[in-house]
Design a protein around this motif. Sequence first.
Motif, mmCIF file in Angstrom:
data_model
loop_
_atom_site.group_PDB
_atom_site.id
_atom_site.type_symbol
_atom_site.label_atom_id
_atom_site.label_comp_id
_atom_site.label_asym_id
_atom_site.label_seq_id
_atom_site.Cartn_x
_atom_site.Cartn_y
_atom_site.Cartn_z
ATOM 1 N N ILE A 231 0.827 -1.213 0.000
ATOM 2 C CA ILE A 231 0.000 0.000 0.000
ATOM 3 C C ILE A 231 0.861 1.263 0.000
ATOM 4 C CG2 ILE A 231 -1.822 -1.210 1.260
ATOM 5 C CD1 ILE A 231 -1.064 0.428 3.730
ATOM 6 N N SER A 232 2.159 1.118 -0.245
ATOM 7 C CA SER A 232 3.045 2.285 -0.220
ATOM 8 C C SER A 232 2.659 3.364 -1.232
ATOM 9 C CB SER A 232 4.495 1.845 -0.436
ATOM 10 O OG SER A 232 4.627 1.091 -1.629
ATOM 11 N N PRO A 233 2.139 3.051 -2.429
ATOM 12 C CA PRO A 233 1.686 4.139 -3.305
ATOM 13 C C PRO A 233 0.577 4.979 -2.678
ATOM 14 C CG PRO A 233 1.960 2.126 -4.574
ATOM 15 C CD PRO A 233 2.096 1.748 -3.137
ATOM 16 N N THR A 234 -0.338 4.323 -1.952
ATOM 17 C CA THR A 234 -1.402 5.065 -1.272
ATOM 18 C C THR A 234 -0.836 5.879 -0.112
ATOM 19 O OG1 THR A 234 -2.968 3.319 -1.854
ATOM 20 C CG2 THR A 234 -3.631 4.851 -0.127
ATOM 21 N N ILE A 235 0.158 5.348 0.572
ATOM 22 C CA ILE A 235 0.802 6.110 1.648
ATOM 23 C C ILE A 235 1.443 7.374 1.090
ATOM 24 C CG2 ILE A 235 2.632 6.065 3.384
ATOM 25 C CD1 ILE A 235 2.139 3.105 3.751
ATOM 26 N N LEU A 236 2.078 7.248 -0.078
ATOM 27 C CA LEU A 236 2.663 8.422 -0.723
ATOM 28 C C LEU A 236 1.587 9.444 -1.052
ATOM 29 C CD1 LEU A 236 5.028 9.923 -2.125
ATOM 30 C CD2 LEU A 236 4.471 8.613 -4.190
ATOM 31 N N LEU A 237 0.481 8.998 -1.647
ATOM 32 C CA LEU A 237 -0.604 9.909 -2.017
ATOM 33 C C LEU A 237 -1.164 10.619 -0.797
ATOM 34 C CD1 LEU A 237 -2.776 11.035 -3.969
ATOM 35 C CD2 LEU A 237 -4.082 8.945 -3.525
ATOM 36 N N THR A 238 -1.489 9.871 0.254
ATOM 37 C CA THR A 238 -2.075 10.483 1.443
ATOM 38 C C THR A 238 -1.094 11.413 2.149
ATOM 39 O OG1 THR A 238 -1.461 8.485 2.691
ATOM 40 C CG2 THR A 238 -3.710 8.613 1.836
ATOM 41 N N SER A 239 0.186 11.071 2.134
ATOM 42 C CA SER A 239 1.171 11.939 2.779
ATOM 43 C C SER A 239 1.290 13.272 2.055
ATOM 44 C CB SER A 239 2.529 11.244 2.857
ATOM 45 O OG SER A 239 3.061 11.021 1.549
ATOM 46 N N ILE A 240 1.296 13.249 0.712
ATOM 47 C CA ILE A 240 1.366 14.490 -0.046
ATOM 48 C C ILE A 240 0.135 15.346 0.204
ATOM 49 C CG2 ILE A 240 1.374 15.474 -2.374
ATOM 50 C CD1 ILE A 240 3.134 13.188 -3.269
ATOM 51 N N ILE A 241 -1.051 14.717 0.159
ATOM 52 C CA ILE A 241 -2.291 15.454 0.399
ATOM 53 C C ILE A 241 -2.312 16.049 1.796
ATOM 54 C CG2 ILE A 241 -4.793 15.222 0.627
ATOM 55 C CD1 ILE A 241 -4.710 13.113 -1.557
ATOM 56 N N THR A 242 -1.889 15.269 2.783
ATOM 57 C CA THR A 242 -1.938 15.733 4.168
ATOM 58 C C THR A 242 -0.920 16.831 4.435
ATOM 59 O OG1 THR A 242 -2.620 13.494 4.810
ATOM 60 C CG2 THR A 242 -1.946 14.976 6.573
ATOM 61 N N VAL A 243 0.277 16.694 3.894
ATOM 62 C CA VAL A 243 1.303 17.722 4.089
ATOM 63 C C VAL A 243 0.871 19.041 3.468
ATOM 64 C CG1 VAL A 243 3.637 18.422 3.450
ATOM 65 C CG2 VAL A 243 3.234 16.131 4.343
ATOM 66 N N VAL A 244 0.401 18.994 2.224
ATOM 67 C CA VAL A 244 -0.050 20.223 1.560
ATOM 68 C C VAL A 244 -1.222 20.836 2.312
ATOM 69 C CG1 VAL A 244 -1.039 21.157 -0.558
ATOM 70 C CG2 VAL A 244 0.812 19.495 -0.686
ATOM 71 N N GLY A 245 -2.172 20.014 2.747
ATOM 72 C CA GLY A 245 -3.312 20.529 3.493
ATOM 73 C C GLY A 245 -2.912 21.137 4.830
ATOM 74 N N SER A 246 -1.919 20.545 5.500
ATOM 75 C CA SER A 246 -1.489 21.072 6.799
ATOM 76 C C SER A 246 -0.833 22.442 6.667
ATOM 77 C CB SER A 246 -0.513 20.091 7.449
ATOM 78 O OG SER A 246 0.716 20.025 6.731
ATOM 79 N N LEU A 247 -0.190 22.694 5.536
ATOM 80 C CA LEU A 247 0.465 23.981 5.335
ATOM 81 C C LEU A 247 -0.514 25.066 4.895
ATOM 82 C CD1 LEU A 247 3.694 22.762 3.502
ATOM 83 C CD2 LEU A 247 3.531 23.631 5.839
ATOM 84 N N GLN A 248 -1.730 24.681 4.542
ATOM 85 C CA GLN A 248 -2.724 25.647 4.086
ATOM 86 C C GLN A 248 -3.835 25.872 5.098
ATOM 87 O OE1 GLN A 248 -3.955 23.873 0.374
ATOM 88 N NE2 GLN A 248 -2.266 24.792 -0.768
ATOM 89 N N VAL A 249 -3.655 25.403 6.328
ATOM 90 C CA VAL A 249 -4.707 25.533 7.336
ATOM 91 C C VAL A 249 -4.931 26.999 7.685
ATOM 92 C CG1 VAL A 249 -3.065 25.255 9.249
ATOM 93 C CG2 VAL A 249 -5.483 24.717 9.581
ATOM 94 N N PHE A 250 -6.193 27.396 7.764
ATOM 95 C CA PHE A 250 -6.531 28.773 8.104
ATOM 96 C C PHE A 250 -7.779 28.867 8.983
ATOM 97 C CE2 PHE A 250 -9.148 32.528 7.211
ATOM 98 C CZ PHE A 250 -8.305 33.518 7.681
#
Length: 315
Positions: A231-250
Motif C-alpha cells: 500500500i506504499s503508493p497510497t501512503i505516498l498519495l495520502t502523505s502528499i495530500i496531508t502535508v499540503v493541506g497542513s500547510l494551508q490551514v486557516f
Amino acid sequence: MSQTDTTVGGVEAPPTRDRSRPYWTSRRRDQLTGYLFIAPQLLGSVVFVILPLILVVWYSLHEWNVLAGTFEFVGTENYANLADDTNLGSVLRATGLFSVGLVVFNLGLALLLAVLLNQKLRGTIVFRTLFFSPVVVSLVAWTIVWGFLLQDNGGVNGLLDTVGVDGPNWLRGEGTAMFSVVVVQVFKNVGLNMVLFLAALQGVPAELYEAAEVDGASRLRQFWRITVPMISPTILLTSIITVVGSLQVFAQIAVLTQGGPGTSTTVLVYYLYQQAFQFHHFGYGATLSIVLFVIVLALTVLQWQMRKRWVHHES
C-alpha cells in the motif's frame, strides 16, 4: 494533399488546393473534440492558478496601501524584510509543529482504523460511516462546535470533571492550544485517509498473507513486510495530500485561537492573512505567500523523489 501547378503567359500560377478532400477530416474532428474537452480545465487553471500566481509575484515587488490608495514599486525590499521580521521564526516553528503533528497523527490513526475496519466482522460498515461522516461536515461548523467543547467550562472539561480531573483551558494555554488544534483537524479529516487506506488494503492479494503464515511470520511481520510495501503508493498519495493541506490551514486557527496565545498557533497562512488584510501590508503578505508556495513545492518534490526508495514497484 495533392496540388496542381498552372502557367499563365509563361508565369507560374500559385498552387491550387485539391478540393476533393474535405478539410474537416476525422483526425481534425477528434483533435477539436479533445481540445474542447480540456478547454474548461485549462481555462480554469489559467484564470485561477497561473494568473493569480503571476499577480502575487507582481504584488510582492510593490508596496500597496489600499487605505492611502498608493501602489509603489519597491523591488526586492519585501523579500529583504523577511530577514528582519522577528515574528517569522515563531510562525515557521508553529507551522512546522502543526504540520508534523497533523501528518503523524492523521496518517497513523487512519492506517490503524483502516486495518481494524478491514477485518470481516459485523458492524464494520457502521464504524466506517461514523469515522468518515466528519469529512462531509462543514469545516467552519465543525470548528465552532469544537471551540465550545474545548472552552474552560466546555464539554471536554465537563467530561473530565466526572472522573475527578480538572481540565485546562485548552485553547488558551500555550502548551495545549496547538495540540487542541491538531486534534480537531485530525478528527475532521482522518476518515478520508482511512477510506483511501481501506481501498488499498482490499487490493492486497490474500495469497501473500497465506504464504507468510505458512512460513511462520507473525502478524506484525506480515504488516511491515507485506501490507506496508503493497500500500506504499497510497501512503505516498495520502502523505502528499496531508502535508499540503497542513500547510494551508486557516479556518481552524481563525475560529479556535486567532493565532494565540501569543504567536504559539500563528501558522504561515494565518500570518500572511494578518499582514495583508489586518495590517494592510499587501506587498509583504504577497511575499509571505511566495514563501509558502516555495515550501509546499519543495516538500512535494522531496516526497515525490523519495518515492523511488520506499514505494513498491518504483525505480
